[in-house]
Write a protein that holds these residues in place. Sequence first.
Motif, short mmCIF file in Angstrom:
data_model
loop_
_atom_site.label_atom_id
_atom_site.label_comp_id
_atom_site.label_asym_id
_atom_site.label_seq_id
_atom_site.Cartn_x
_atom_site.Cartn_y
_atom_site.Cartn_z
N GLY A 45 0.81 -1.21 0.00
CA GLY A 45 0.00 0.00 0.00
C GLY A 45 0.84 1.26 0.00
N ASP A 46 1.91 1.26 0.81
CA ASP A 46 2.78 2.44 0.86
C ASP A 46 3.63 2.59 -0.40
OD1 ASP A 46 1.88 3.31 3.30
OD2 ASP A 46 3.39 2.21 4.45
N ILE A 47 4.03 1.45 -1.00
CA ILE A 47 4.80 1.51 -2.25
C ILE A 47 3.96 2.15 -3.36
CG2 ILE A 47 5.75 0.07 -4.11
CD1 ILE A 47 6.72 -1.87 -1.90
N VAL A 48 2.72 1.69 -3.49
CA VAL A 48 1.84 2.24 -4.52
C VAL A 48 1.42 3.67 -4.17
CG1 VAL A 48 -0.40 1.96 -5.68
CG2 VAL A 48 1.02 -0.05 -5.18
N GLY A 49 1.25 3.93 -2.89
CA GLY A 49 0.76 5.24 -2.45
C GLY A 49 1.82 6.32 -2.38
N GLU A 50 3.11 5.95 -2.50
CA GLU A 50 4.18 6.94 -2.36
C GLU A 50 4.06 8.05 -3.42
OE1 GLU A 50 8.96 6.92 -1.49
OE2 GLU A 50 8.14 5.36 -2.80
N ALA A 51 3.82 7.65 -4.66
CA ALA A 51 3.69 8.66 -5.73
C ALA A 51 2.45 9.52 -5.53
CB ALA A 51 3.65 7.98 -7.09
N ILE A 52 1.38 8.91 -5.00
CA ILE A 52 0.16 9.68 -4.70
C ILE A 52 0.47 10.77 -3.69
CG2 ILE A 52 -2.16 9.52 -3.71
CD1 ILE A 52 -2.29 6.64 -4.79
N ASP A 53 1.30 10.44 -2.69
CA ASP A 53 1.68 11.42 -1.67
C ASP A 53 2.56 12.52 -2.25
OD1 ASP A 53 0.32 9.79 0.10
OD2 ASP A 53 2.13 8.76 0.80
N ILE A 54 3.55 12.13 -3.06
CA ILE A 54 4.49 13.10 -3.62
C ILE A 54 3.79 14.13 -4.49
CG2 ILE A 54 6.42 13.36 -5.25
CD1 ILE A 54 7.48 10.65 -4.17
N HIS A 55 2.83 13.67 -5.27
CA HIS A 55 2.14 14.56 -6.21
C HIS A 55 0.81 15.08 -5.67
CE1 HIS A 55 4.97 13.94 -9.53
NE2 HIS A 55 5.03 12.69 -9.14
N HIS A 56 0.52 14.79 -4.39
CA HIS A 56 -0.68 15.31 -3.71
C HIS A 56 -1.95 14.99 -4.50
CE1 HIS A 56 2.23 17.45 -1.26
NE2 HIS A 56 2.72 18.02 -2.34
N LEU A 57 -2.14 13.72 -4.80
CA LEU A 57 -3.27 13.28 -5.62
C LEU A 57 -4.47 12.79 -4.80
CD1 LEU A 57 -1.32 11.37 -8.42
CD2 LEU A 57 -2.10 13.74 -8.42
N ALA A 58 -4.34 12.83 -3.48
CA ALA A 58 -5.45 12.41 -2.62
C ALA A 58 -5.70 13.48 -1.56
CB ALA A 58 -5.15 11.07 -1.98
N ALA A 59 -6.97 13.82 -1.36
CA ALA A 59 -7.31 14.90 -0.42
C ALA A 59 -7.24 14.45 1.03
CB ALA A 59 -8.70 15.43 -0.74
N ASN A 60 -7.48 13.16 1.27
CA ASN A 60 -7.45 12.65 2.65
C ASN A 60 -7.06 11.17 2.64
OD1 ASN A 60 -9.95 11.12 2.07
ND2 ASN A 60 -10.92 13.16 2.13
N LYS A 61 -6.97 10.58 3.84
CA LYS A 61 -6.51 9.19 3.95
C LYS A 61 -7.47 8.21 3.30
CE LYS A 61 -3.70 9.70 8.14
NZ LYS A 61 -3.51 9.26 9.56
N LYS A 62 -8.76 8.46 3.41
CA LYS A 62 -9.74 7.56 2.80
C LYS A 62 -9.62 7.56 1.27
CE LYS A 62 -14.68 6.44 2.57
NZ LYS A 62 -14.62 6.19 1.10
#
Length: 331
Positions: free
Chosen positions: A116-133
């Motif tokens: 989950g963190d491996i796939v989500g790392e790019a989402i975090d870097i590029h701010h592609l999700a507004a919240n944890k859900k």
Amino acid sequence: MSDDKKLVEVQHLQQYFPAGGRGKKKKYVQAVDDVSFYIKKGETLGLVGESGCGKTTVGRTLLRLYEPTDGTIIYDGDVIFDKKKKIAVNMLPYRRKMQMVFQDPYASLDPRMTIGDIVGEAIDIHHLAANKKERRDRIISLLETVGLNSEHANRYPHEFSGGQRQRVGIARALAVNPEFIVCDEPVSALDVSIQAQVVNMFEDLQKELNLTYLFIAHDLSVVRHISNRIGVMYLGKLVELADSYELIARSAHPYTKSLISAIPEADPKIARASHRIPLEGDVPSPLNPPSGCRFRTRCPYADGLCAEKCPELREISAGHFAACHHLDKVK
């Protein structure tokens, strides 16, 4: 389907790596030397050749994971690198558009991070999700897209098979909704049965998401299945480039003909009737490549001209390019 718009273009790309020595005696590994091609939006360009020919280096340099030694890289009309004009743009905005699936599914995933963190790392870097859900939902959706499920998000890479790990690598690449993906031998480390599944998944994803691929492999039978056009590399040079069917049916360069003759044939009768074209000698060192044509030391048609002058990649028929002084002699 591809259109006529060029999404990616490289011109006279060069990548030399320092390999010791000083001053005039400084040595370089000439991994990629004067390579030019383009990829149309929505198409797949296959890149094949023996191990060490520079295929992977082309892919990594194109994404500027390696800074090019020389040449020009254009993405969707924007010059992102030009050595002569001293242009080297910040790649962070382009990382959302250009991604890579790495060859080794074992080494390319951090063993200390959950899937989950491996796939989500790019989402975090590029701010592609507004919240944890939203982040969690996006990760699960990506995993399901590549044939995994929500339970896999909390596991670690060592708990997966090679095929599953490669699916994680693909999900990671898709996390930022890219337009262009460099697939660096994505099936070479997998079993044959798994290879077919992964290749089919790449094709399905391309249709669904309108992706453009540079598909790098040494297995020509895999590349011809997925590619619209195929480029053949030898010792850092592009020696032939053509439509996939055209290259297989009417190859022009002696090196390409040898590669095609080595493709395994399932039908015993056809296999017995086919003619293998073995290459003599070993691939020269990229530290000290031959003068003129780099293939001349293994080519049955080589002569003095081949030693003096490097052949240019020229168009021999519509969309079919080859670099050889003696195409008229090649059988």
